[in-house]
Design an enzyme around this catalytic site. Structure first.
Site, PDB file in Angstrom:
ATOM      1  N   LYS A  78       0.855  -1.191   0.000  1.00 40.00           N
ATOM      2  CA  LYS A  78       0.000   0.000   0.000  1.00 40.00           C
ATOM      3  C   LYS A  78       0.882   1.228   0.000  1.00 40.00           C
ATOM      4  CE  LYS A  78      -4.430   1.071   0.234  1.00 40.00           C
ATOM      5  NZ  LYS A  78      -5.596   0.280  -0.209  1.00 40.00           N
ATOM      6  N   ASP A 108      -7.164   4.330  -4.572  1.00 43.30           N
ATOM      7  CA  ASP A 108      -7.757   4.199  -3.234  1.00 43.30           C
ATOM      8  C   ASP A 108      -8.369   5.573  -2.958  1.00 43.30           C
ATOM      9  OD1 ASP A 108      -7.771   2.210  -0.782  1.00 43.30           O
ATOM     10  OD2 ASP A 108      -7.392   4.154   0.095  1.00 43.30           O
ATOM     11  N   ASN A 154     -15.773   6.056  -5.171  1.00 43.19           N
ATOM     12  CA  ASN A 154     -15.775   4.940  -6.117  1.00 43.19           C
ATOM     13  C   ASN A 154     -16.512   3.719  -5.576  1.00 43.19           C
ATOM     14  OD1 ASN A 154     -14.017   2.250  -6.881  1.00 43.19           O
ATOM     15  ND2 ASN A 154     -14.489   3.533  -8.646  1.00 43.19           N
ATOM     16  N   SER A 206      -8.197  -5.804 -10.412  1.00 43.42           N
ATOM     17  CA  SER A 206      -6.879  -5.261 -10.745  1.00 43.42           C
ATOM     18  C   SER A 206      -5.952  -6.386 -11.225  1.00 43.42           C
ATOM     19  CB  SER A 206      -6.245  -4.595  -9.519  1.00 43.42           C
ATOM     20  OG  SER A 206      -6.736  -3.288  -9.339  1.00 43.42           O
TER      21      SER A 206
HETATM   22  P1  NDP Z   1     -12.998   7.764  -2.820  1.00 46.06           P
HETATM   23  O1  NDP Z   1     -11.946   8.773  -2.600  1.00 46.06           O
HETATM   24  O2  NDP Z   1     -13.525   7.537  -4.185  1.00 46.06           O
HETATM   25  O3  NDP Z   1     -14.247   8.038  -1.871  1.00 46.06           O
HETATM   26  C1  NDP Z   1     -14.115   8.100  -0.495  1.00 46.06           C
HETATM   27  C2  NDP Z   1     -15.426   8.536   0.103  1.00 46.06           C
HETATM   28  O4  NDP Z   1     -15.361   8.432   1.516  1.00 46.06           O
HETATM   29  C3  NDP Z   1     -15.759   9.975  -0.194  1.00 46.06           C
HETATM   30  O5  NDP Z   1     -17.144  10.138  -0.244  1.00 46.06           O
HETATM   31  C4  NDP Z   1     -15.150  10.705   0.993  1.00 46.06           C
HETATM   32  O6  NDP Z   1     -15.752  11.950   1.242  1.00 46.06           O
HETATM   33  C5  NDP Z   1     -15.402   9.739   2.113  1.00 46.06           C
HETATM   34  N1  NDP Z   1     -14.315   9.851   3.094  1.00 46.06           N
HETATM   35  C6  NDP Z   1     -13.017   9.567   2.899  1.00 46.06           C
HETATM   36  N2  NDP Z   1     -12.279   9.821   3.983  1.00 46.06           N
HETATM   37  C7  NDP Z   1     -13.136  10.278   4.881  1.00 46.06           C
HETATM   38  C8  NDP Z   1     -12.974  10.685   6.210  1.00 46.06           C
HETATM   39  N3  NDP Z   1     -11.778  10.692   6.836  1.00 46.06           N
HETATM   40  N4  NDP Z   1     -14.089  11.076   6.865  1.00 46.06           N
HETATM   41  C9  NDP Z   1     -15.279  11.059   6.234  1.00 46.06           C
HETATM   42  N5  NDP Z   1     -15.499  10.677   4.972  1.00 46.06           N
HETATM   43  C10 NDP Z   1     -14.434  10.286   4.304  1.00 46.06           C
HETATM   44  O7  NDP Z   1     -12.406   6.400  -2.224  1.00 46.06           O
HETATM   45  P2  NDP Z   1     -12.892   4.909  -2.493  1.00 46.06           P
HETATM   46  O8  NDP Z   1     -14.357   4.857  -2.694  1.00 46.06           O
HETATM   47  O9  NDP Z   1     -11.991   4.334  -3.503  1.00 46.06           O
HETATM   48  O10 NDP Z   1     -12.513   4.226  -1.093  1.00 46.06           O
HETATM   49  C11 NDP Z   1     -13.434   4.107  -0.004  1.00 46.06           C
HETATM   50  C12 NDP Z   1     -12.958   3.022   0.933  1.00 46.06           C
HETATM   51  O11 NDP Z   1     -12.916   1.774   0.233  1.00 46.06           O
HETATM   52  C13 NDP Z   1     -11.564   3.186   1.530  1.00 46.06           C
HETATM   53  O12 NDP Z   1     -11.528   2.607   2.813  1.00 46.06           O
HETATM   54  C14 NDP Z   1     -10.691   2.363   0.584  1.00 46.06           C
HETATM   55  O13 NDP Z   1      -9.504   1.963   1.213  1.00 46.06           O
HETATM   56  C15 NDP Z   1     -11.616   1.194   0.336  1.00 46.06           C
HETATM   57  N6  NDP Z   1     -11.375   0.394  -0.859  1.00 46.06           N
HETATM   58  C16 NDP Z   1     -11.285   0.957  -2.091  1.00 46.06           C
HETATM   59  C17 NDP Z   1     -11.114   0.169  -3.209  1.00 46.06           C
HETATM   60  C18 NDP Z   1     -11.093   0.713  -4.589  1.00 46.06           C
HETATM   61  O14 NDP Z   1     -10.993  -0.064  -5.524  1.00 46.06           O
HETATM   62  N7  NDP Z   1     -11.198   2.014  -4.800  1.00 46.06           N
HETATM   63  C19 NDP Z   1     -10.960  -1.288  -3.086  1.00 46.06           C
HETATM   64  C20 NDP Z   1     -11.139  -1.795  -1.751  1.00 46.06           C
HETATM   65  C21 NDP Z   1     -11.323  -0.966  -0.692  1.00 46.06           C
HETATM   66  P3  NDP Z   1     -14.992  13.281   0.761  1.00 46.06           P
HETATM   67  O15 NDP Z   1     -14.996  13.235  -0.719  1.00 46.06           O
HETATM   68  O16 NDP Z   1     -15.792  14.402   1.322  1.00 46.06           O
HETATM   69  O17 NDP Z   1     -13.627  13.183   1.352  1.00 46.06           O
HETATM   70  O1  2IT Z   2      -7.961  -1.512  -0.766  1.00 51.65           O
HETATM   71  C1  2IT Z   2      -7.899  -2.004  -1.906  1.00 51.65           C
HETATM   72  O2  2IT Z   2      -8.019  -3.221  -2.104  1.00 51.65           O
HETATM   73  C2  2IT Z   2      -7.704  -1.100  -3.034  1.00 51.65           C
HETATM   74  N1  2IT Z   2      -7.642   0.116  -2.846  1.00 51.65           N
HETATM   75  C3  2IT Z   2      -7.542  -1.646  -4.425  1.00 51.65           C
HETATM   76  C4  2IT Z   2      -6.138  -2.109  -4.654  1.00 51.65           C
HETATM   77  C5  2IT Z   2      -5.817  -2.530  -6.049  1.00 51.65           C
HETATM   78  O3  2IT Z   2      -4.649  -2.843  -6.267  1.00 51.65           O
HETATM   79  O4  2IT Z   2      -6.687  -2.563  -6.922  1.00 51.65           O
END
Ligand code: NDP
Ligand code: 2IT
Length: 444
Positions: free
Chosen positions: A126, A166, A240, A376
């Site tokens: 990460k 992420d 996302n 991925s």
């Molecule tokens: P994004 O940046 O696309 O979206 C994150 C969302 O969560 C936004 O709506 C954001 O609001 C909110 N958010 C983030 N941080 C905070 C915080 N500290 N307090 C309150 N709200 C928060 O990220 P993803 O959707 O990609 O990721 C969301 C979660 O999923 C994370 O935990 C990530 O690690 C996990 N994840 C992501 C994957 C991926 O493929 N993208 C895969 C597996 C897990 P704002 O925009 O206002 O900050």
């Molecule tokens: O937390 C996760 O699994 C991710 N942000 C996706 C990692 C990846 O390599 O697609």
């Protein structure tokens, strides 16, 4: 003292001020206790758990960049290459002001077991930075991404370490980083995933985490005799993962009624309008305050509150420790059936225990959100063979992976006498493959 307790103590004392990392390690080690106890002498002699809890390598670097006014800023970049026993390091890059080494280590540690559970050959890693893309111009984001990649490119490669998105890192950031990697290394290779479709990305990667979460949730509920159709779903986040969880829930005939960002949350009793949400978040990069303009009957509230809404299924898809004990009590009082984590470690340890003790089906993120990294890995396969699969093919593979993953963690839990405890099931099933590979490869 048992070997597990010794290692937990060591991790806490050797990694001060990293509470999220301690939390992730404790959860995993507590749940594999039954396996470790059976092999304690050998694991202790081989320092297996010490090796598991210490990253193979951690890289920390300076990221200077210039804003639109000519001011120079300095952020900190990280890449933690945690474990490569089963494949090249794989895991996202988080761009958020809260990022520090402890956060990246917790995410990298979780990623080891998640990646193992996908059944695909990917190790755990990460990275990220405390840079905040919010409110920055495209040029400023590009300047940051280029500077970040100028250093990171020395440590990654299609067969070494393959970062992805992420929090805060989406298609735009991956594009800028990829361009810089290619310029510096002269290689057009699958060094990042989540790339655009025009330059080696995979169809369905954008949707994969949210869709995968719903495929697993649907399968789990089906095995408990529950049809997801018609169920009310609360979702946190508006990024996302949340967007595509909401989209797939609707396609399955469920009714997702909430989403949230860091300023507030939306309740739309008729079901979230996904097209509006995509326009607000993916196209205009605006706040959720805008949602009401598209859906006048919806409610917008400042602050937190998604978990106060009555639902059958709760899907935390924002960030770590966003669902605490008070939220868990509210969910249980409102009769929630299942909590499946779209985010990484969004439920506190106390809340997790409360949900499990009250008969809620609880699936941890390392299982429930594994569809993103699994896809991925499918993107890596396509890059290696220089072919692009159809959306249907990738989506079908994803669905198969999530259904198999559910049965794998369910069976692992049953095998060790913890039927229905998917935290134990996921940690044991993820751990067993990694340990097997580590043992086969000797002390390295
Ligand atoms: P994004 O940046 O696309 O979206 C994150 C969302 O969560 C936004 O709506 C954001 O609001 C909110 N958010 C983030 N941080 C905070 C915080 N500290 N307090 C309150 N709200 C928060 O990220 P993803 O959707 O990609 O990721 C969301 C979660 O999923 C994370 O935990 C990530 O690690 C996990 N994840 C992501 C994957 C991926 O493929 N993208 C895969 C597996 C897990 P704002 O925009 O206002 O900050
Ligand atoms: O937390 C996760 O699994 C991710 N942000 C996706 C990692 C990846 O390599 O697609």
């Amino acid at each position: 003292m048992s070997y597990i307790d010794e290692v937990i103590e060591q991790v806490v004392s050797q990694n001060p001020n990293e509470p999220e990392f301690h939390q992730a390690v404790k959860e995993v080690l507590e749940s594999i206790r039954v396996v470790v106890d059976q092999n304690e002498a050998q694991f202790r002699r081989d320092a297996l758990l010490e090796r598991l809890c210490n990253p193979e390598r951690q890289i920390k670097f300076r990221v200077p960049w210039i804003d639109d006014k000519g001011q120079v800023h300095v952020n900190t970049g990280y890449r933690v290459q945690f474990n490569s026993a089963i494949g090249p390091y794989k895991g996202g890059l988080r761009l958020h002001p809260s990022v520090n080494l402890g956060i990246i280590k917790f995410l990298g540690f979780e990623q080891i077991f998640k990646n193992s559970l996908t059944g695909l050959p990917i190790g755990g890693g990460k990275g990220g930075s405390d840079f905040d893309p919010k409110g920055k111009s495209d040029r400023e984001v590009m300047a940051f991404c280029q500077s970040f990649m100028s250093e990171l490119c020395k440590y990654i490669g299609a067969n070494t370490d393959v970062p992805a998105g992420d929090i805060g890192t989406g298609a735009r950031e991956i594009g800028y980083m990829y361009g810089q990697y290619k310029k510096l290394r002269g290689l057009f290779e699958g060094v990042l995933t989540g790339k655009g479709i025009s330059y080696g990305g995979s169809l369905a990667r954008t949707e994969a985490t949210g869709y995968g979460l719903l495929y697993l949730t649907e399968e789990m509920l089906k095995c408990h005799g529950v049809d997801i159709k018609g169920k009310t779903v609360t979702v946190s986040g508006a990024g996302n993962v949340a967007i595509y969880a909401i989209e797939k829930a609707e396609q399955m005939g469920a009714r997702p009624v909430t989403c949230s960002d860091s300023t507030g949350w939306v309740y739309d009793p008729d079901g979230i309008d996904v097209a509006a949400l995509k326009e607000i978040k993916e196209v205009k990069r605006e706040r959720l305050t805008e949602y009401k303009k598209y859906r006048p009957k919806s409610e917008y509230h400042e602050g937190r509150g998604v978990w106060t809404v009555k639902s059958d299924i709760a899907l935390p898809c924002a960030t770590q420790n966003e669902l605490d004990i008070e939220d868990a009590k509210m969910l249980v009082a409102n009769g929630v059936l299942a909590v499946c984590e779209g985010a990484n470690m969004p439920t506190t340890a106390e809340a997790t225990k409360y949900l499990q003790d009250n008969g809620v089906y609880f699936v941890p993120g390392k299982a429930a959100n594994a569809g993103g990294v699994a896809t991925s890995a499918l993107e890596m396969s396509q890059d290696s063979e220089r072919l692009s699969w159809t959306f249907e093919r990738v989506d079908n593979e994803l669905k198969g992976i999530m259904v198999r993953l559910y049965h794998n963690i369910d069976e692992a839990a049953k095998k060790y006498g913890f039927e229905g405890n998917y935290v134990v099931g996921a940690n044991i099933a993820g751990f067993e493959k990694v340990v097997d590979a580590m043992n086969a490869q000797g002390i390295v």
